[in-house]
Design an enzyme around this catalytic site. Sequence first.
Site, PDB file in Angstrom:
ATOM      1  CB  CYS A 298     -19.455-108.071   8.161  1.00  0.00           C
ATOM      2  SG  CYS A 298     -19.865-108.639   9.977  1.00  0.00           S
TER       3      CYS A 298
ATOM      4  NE  ARG B 297     -26.778-108.037  -0.087  1.00  0.00           N
ATOM      5  CZ  ARG B 297     -26.618-109.308   0.516  1.00  0.00           C
ATOM      6  NH1 ARG B 297     -26.627-110.500  -0.425  1.00  0.00           N
ATOM      7  NH2 ARG B 297     -26.308-109.527   1.667  1.00  0.00           N
TER       8      ARG B 297
ATOM      9  CB  CYS C 152     -20.490-110.913   5.474  1.00  0.00           C
ATOM     10  SG  CYS C 152     -21.658-112.042   5.670  1.00  0.00           S
TER      11      CYS C 152
ATOM     12  NE  ARG D 202     -27.027-114.637  -3.271  1.00  0.00           N
ATOM     13  CZ  ARG D 202     -26.952-114.498  -2.101  1.00  0.00           C
ATOM     14  NH1 ARG D 202     -25.934-113.536  -1.497  1.00  0.00           N
ATOM     15  NH2 ARG D 202     -27.515-115.153  -1.217  1.00  0.00           N
TER      16      ARG D 202
ATOM     17  CB  CYS E  16     -26.353-109.118  10.803  1.00  0.00           C
ATOM     18  SG  CYS E  16     -25.956-110.737  10.264  1.00  0.00           S
TER      19      CYS E  16
ATOM     20  CB  CYS F  62     -21.267-114.791  12.827  1.00  0.00           C
ATOM     21  SG  CYS F  62     -21.966-114.976  11.235  1.00  0.00           S
TER      22      CYS F  62
ATOM     23  CE  LYS G 160     -21.944-114.876  -1.875  1.00  0.00           C
ATOM     24  NZ  LYS G 160     -21.415-114.291  -0.563  1.00  0.00           N
TER      25      LYS G 160
END
Length: 570
Positions: free
Chosen positions: A433, A80, A482, A149, A439, A478, A214
């Site tokens: 997501c 990323r 995200c 981040r 993932c 999940c 964040k």
Amino acid sequence: MPATCTDMSTPPSDFERIKANSRYLRGTIAEGLRDPLTNAISDDDNKLLKFHGSYQQDDRDLREERRKQKLEPAYAFMLRARLPSGVVTPAQWLAFDRLAREYANGSLRITTRQTFQWHGIIKHKLKPTIAAIHEALATTIAACGDVVRNVVSTPNPVESSAHALAYHWATRLSEELSPRTHAYHEIWLDGEPLVGEPKEEPLYGTTYLPRKFKIGLAIPPLNDVDVFAQDLGLIAIIEQGELLGFNVAVGGGMGATHGDPTTYPRLGSVIGFVTPEQLLATAEAVVAVQRDWGNRSERKHARLKYTLDHRGLDSFKADLESRLGFILQEARAYRFDHNGDRYGWIEGSDGRWHLTLQIESGRLADTGEHRWLTGLRELARVHQGDFRLTCNQNVIVANVDAGERARIDAIVQAHGLDGYRTHSGIRQHAVACVALPSCGLAMAESERYLPQFLPLLEQLLAQHGLTDAPILLRLSGCPNGCSRPYLGEIALVGRGPGRYDLRLGADFRGERLNQPYRENVDEAAILDALAPLFARYAAERGQGEHFGDFLVRAGVIGANPRRIPAEVVA
Ligand code: SRM
Ligand code: SF4
């Protein structure tokens, strides 16, 4: 005392030991990368690798078959980038695109935090990929891990001078709060290895933060970064074109665990206002309070939102102000209209143009009829301005001369990137997501399910004349959230293969969380639940009333208590 509270005498988690012993994120990553016997690295190094912007994953589609064949899982790495405010130059775009095709799985993935991910990079290609990103004047440091981040901000900084200033502050924040360790240079860029004990990280110390942190900056009326989902949310206050400062919201976060009520999504609480000159000190102090107060025993309860609910907002604010040596001013009035993107061409205050394109789930690839990876590469070859990635996984071709618009439009059209013109309202506002196959935490499909699920919803909506109704749809594989699903007017949160919780009733501005409506249901049950609600919405909605607001007004679901104090919402 809330159930999230853990006795602070509980020993630190294993993760804390790994960080403390890592010599500022070095661990044995360099040695692990050189080990030819496996495509993996050790568990401890894998935890440290996140701070360098990468995750070890394995292809879950192949997991069972490889297990049967007694083969090592198909390990590969996700990488990323850290791109403050999602700004990418055409030269960077071309470099990133090449890496996607040569070292990764042939796609570039725009994330919900306006950056790129590459998937499927095998171990010995990780170092050349990171080196190439560095050569392109970007980095992956601190894109993941227990640090601040990638700082996100309203992605159109050239729209006005106040937007440009906001971009400036987001970039400053990103730089100031970056880790200082030299480990990144040593491991990935052949920097001189350190001799002796390192002495680094004035802000983070040896154990960094208890958890990820964040920061997002929004410029009303757009809440396109979902500012209340951030640990630290900043709302720019602009009057007559002048940036006066920022309202400060703390303790937003989405992640939860099924069946564990001590974990929950939470919207940030607005605690005051600071001037631009006070911003960096304030952000650093918020991070420092969380560094010192956050739960280091139980990672599930380590985010700032739990620290706040455990210690109380008032004591948090008191400690913050005593560290700062000044009192936060009263929060200023603001108003958000929506948290989506504005598709199509928009003219900036300087006469330059910006084109927002919709990229479904942020996945840029050449598959089937889509030639999106190639299309964006062709744009990068001719474009004189830059690109902006958005937190809704879209891209803005920014800073275009009026005379260049036709050429850009032609490339967009030739590669099927002009879907934004014709997409239904719900498609324009859909975010999913990544989930399977990369993932490791996915319980259900998300990105790969969206193309199947959307047409079914569109069919239902069309039956009620709602094709153009803008409805926020968010899918997550999940409960980690995200895609920020708890802020969807309609959201699916994965429970297991083909099964989801259906949640309804967030607002259109990112200021109200949704509520569970059906738990652990399959596609048929989801559509059955939605069909009568669409019918009622079509028949009973008020002028301009959004779907989520309607569901609350009609009493279909209870209003989730809003944590944004009414007095500051103008
Ligand atoms: Fe996320 C973990 C993907 C934005 C909450 N997230 C993960 C991991 C790394 C899975 C893992 O830990 O093994 C996923 C990698 C999937 C893959 O194969 O690529 C992953 N998260 C993503 C991205 C790519 C989703 C997307 O489709 O765009 C987003 C990358 C953002 C970026 O560029 O930095 C992404 N993740 C988010 C957001 C949205 C946001 O920040 O605005 C959230 C909710 C906000 C929040 O943090 O509360 C989010 N991700 C999580 C969590 C839950 C954290 C928590 O507090 O409980 C996890 C799990 C964890 O940290 O343990 C997680
Ligand atoms: Fe993976 Fe869950 Fe995040 Fe989706 S929400 S990317 S399934 S961790």
